[in-house]
Design a protein around this motif. Structure first.
Motif, PDB file in Angstrom:
ATOM      1  N   ALA A 124       1.095   8.734  -0.109  1.00  0.00           N
ATOM      2  CA  ALA A 124       1.936   9.767   0.500  1.00  0.00           C
ATOM      3  C   ALA A 124       2.090   9.529   1.997  1.00  0.00           C
ATOM      4  O   ALA A 124       3.187   9.702   2.546  1.00  0.00           O
ATOM      5  N   ASN A 125       1.005   9.138   2.653  1.00  0.00           N
ATOM      6  CA  ASN A 125       1.055   8.869   4.089  1.00  0.00           C
ATOM      7  C   ASN A 125       2.015   7.715   4.391  1.00  0.00           C
ATOM      8  O   ASN A 125       2.814   7.782   5.323  1.00  0.00           O
ATOM      9  N   ALA A 126       1.960   6.669   3.588  1.00  0.00           N
ATOM     10  CA  ALA A 126       2.845   5.515   3.792  1.00  0.00           C
ATOM     11  C   ALA A 126       4.294   5.905   3.562  1.00  0.00           C
ATOM     12  O   ALA A 126       5.183   5.535   4.333  1.00  0.00           O
ATOM     13  N   ALA A 127       4.559   6.678   2.521  1.00  0.00           N
ATOM     14  CA  ALA A 127       5.924   7.107   2.224  1.00  0.00           C
ATOM     15  C   ALA A 127       6.472   7.970   3.351  1.00  0.00           C
ATOM     16  O   ALA A 127       7.636   7.833   3.742  1.00  0.00           O
ATOM     17  N   THR A 128       5.636   8.837   3.903  1.00  0.00           N
ATOM     18  CA  THR A 128       6.055   9.698   5.011  1.00  0.00           C
ATOM     19  C   THR A 128       6.383   8.870   6.243  1.00  0.00           C
ATOM     20  O   THR A 128       7.406   9.085   6.897  1.00  0.00           O
ATOM     21  N   LYS A 129       5.523   7.915   6.561  1.00  0.00           N
ATOM     22  CA  LYS A 129       5.774   7.075   7.738  1.00  0.00           C
ATOM     23  C   LYS A 129       7.064   6.275   7.587  1.00  0.00           C
ATOM     24  O   LYS A 129       7.826   6.139   8.532  1.00  0.00           O
TER      25      LYS A 129
ATOM     26  N   THR B 243      -0.805   2.340  -4.235  1.00  0.00           N
ATOM     27  CA  THR B 243      -2.058   1.913  -3.609  1.00  0.00           C
ATOM     28  C   THR B 243      -3.165   1.850  -4.658  1.00  0.00           C
ATOM     29  O   THR B 243      -3.282   2.738  -5.482  1.00  0.00           O
ATOM     30  N   VAL B 244      -3.935   0.775  -4.596  1.00  0.00           N
ATOM     31  CA  VAL B 244      -5.074   0.597  -5.490  1.00  0.00           C
ATOM     32  C   VAL B 244      -6.248   0.064  -4.671  1.00  0.00           C
ATOM     33  O   VAL B 244      -6.169  -1.033  -4.117  1.00  0.00           O
ATOM     34  N   ASN B 245      -7.291   0.871  -4.567  1.00  0.00           N
ATOM     35  CA  ASN B 245      -8.523   0.463  -3.860  1.00  0.00           C
ATOM     36  C   ASN B 245      -8.268  -0.133  -2.476  1.00  0.00           C
ATOM     37  O   ASN B 245      -8.787  -1.188  -2.136  1.00  0.00           O
ATOM     38  N   GLY B 246      -7.455   0.520  -1.690  1.00  0.00           N
ATOM     39  CA  GLY B 246      -7.176   0.055  -0.329  1.00  0.00           C
ATOM     40  C   GLY B 246      -6.076  -0.976  -0.214  1.00  0.00           C
ATOM     41  O   GLY B 246      -5.645  -1.304   0.886  1.00  0.00           O
ATOM     42  N   SER B 247      -5.625  -1.507  -1.342  1.00  0.00           N
ATOM     43  CA  SER B 247      -4.504  -2.455  -1.321  1.00  0.00           C
ATOM     44  C   SER B 247      -3.207  -1.686  -1.527  1.00  0.00           C
ATOM     45  O   SER B 247      -3.092  -0.914  -2.482  1.00  0.00           O
ATOM     46  N   LEU B 248      -2.268  -1.877  -0.632  1.00  0.00           N
ATOM     47  CA  LEU B 248      -0.980  -1.197  -0.723  1.00  0.00           C
ATOM     48  C   LEU B 248       0.057  -2.190  -1.223  1.00  0.00           C
ATOM     49  O   LEU B 248       0.186  -3.280  -0.667  1.00  0.00           O
ATOM     50  N   TYR B 249       0.742  -1.818  -2.287  1.00  0.00           N
ATOM     51  CA  TYR B 249       1.795  -2.649  -2.865  1.00  0.00           C
ATOM     52  C   TYR B 249       3.133  -2.040  -2.484  1.00  0.00           C
ATOM     53  O   TYR B 249       3.393  -0.871  -2.792  1.00  0.00           O
TER      54      TYR B 249
ATOM     55  N   VAL C  41       3.413   0.061   7.154  1.00  0.00           N
ATOM     56  CA  VAL C  41       2.387   0.350   6.154  1.00  0.00           C
ATOM     57  C   VAL C  41       1.077  -0.380   6.455  1.00  0.00           C
ATOM     58  O   VAL C  41       0.000   0.128   6.136  1.00  0.00           O
ATOM     59  N   ALA C  42       1.142  -1.543   7.086  1.00  0.00           N
ATOM     60  CA  ALA C  42      -0.073  -2.288   7.426  1.00  0.00           C
ATOM     61  C   ALA C  42      -0.911  -1.561   8.476  1.00  0.00           C
ATOM     62  O   ALA C  42      -2.132  -1.719   8.517  1.00  0.00           O
ATOM     63  N   ALA C  43      -0.273  -0.740   9.299  1.00  0.00           N
ATOM     64  CA  ALA C  43      -0.968  -0.042  10.386  1.00  0.00           C
ATOM     65  C   ALA C  43      -1.636   1.251   9.927  1.00  0.00           C
ATOM     66  O   ALA C  43      -2.314   1.908  10.716  1.00  0.00           O
ATOM     67  N   ILE C  44      -1.505   1.607   8.671  1.00  0.00           N
ATOM     68  CA  ILE C  44      -2.056   2.865   8.165  1.00  0.00           C
ATOM     69  C   ILE C  44      -3.558   2.729   7.952  1.00  0.00           C
ATOM     70  O   ILE C  44      -4.031   1.751   7.356  1.00  0.00           O
ATOM     71  N   SER C  45      -4.291   3.716   8.422  1.00  0.00           N
ATOM     72  CA  SER C  45      -5.738   3.739   8.265  1.00  0.00           C
ATOM     73  C   SER C  45      -6.105   3.753   6.784  1.00  0.00           C
ATOM     74  O   SER C  45      -5.517   4.496   5.997  1.00  0.00           O
ATOM     75  N   GLY C  46      -7.043   2.914   6.414  1.00  0.00           N
ATOM     76  CA  GLY C  46      -7.489   2.852   5.033  1.00  0.00           C
ATOM     77  C   GLY C  46      -6.817   1.766   4.211  1.00  0.00           C
ATOM     78  O   GLY C  46      -7.264   1.448   3.115  1.00  0.00           O
TER      79      GLY C  46
END
Length: 70
Positions: free
Chosen positions: A2-7, A23-29, A47-52
């Protein structure tokens, strides 16, 4: 996710409607179709700059890519 989609939604230089995020275990696709190379790089940077997020897996193609079939 949700955070990535919002950004992406608030990024003026990215057509966020063209992307899907999982997102799966910290990996964002990141899946989607970018209008151009700049937009693709910008979306990936956001998306790479998102915490977590420990890793970004890029499944984005350009709008004019031959693999799209036309």
């Amino acid at each position: 996710t949700a955070n990535a989609a919002t950004k992406l939604a608030f990024a003026r230089d990215v057509s966020s409607i063209n992307y899907k995020i999982t997102t799966v275990n910290g990996s964002l696709y990141l899946f989607g179709i970018a209008d151009n190379e700049f937009e693709m790089k910008r979306a990936l940077a956001i998306v790479a700059a998102i915490s977590g997020v420990s890793r970004v897996v890029n499944h984005v193609i350009l709008k004019n890519d031959e693999r799209r079939g036309g």
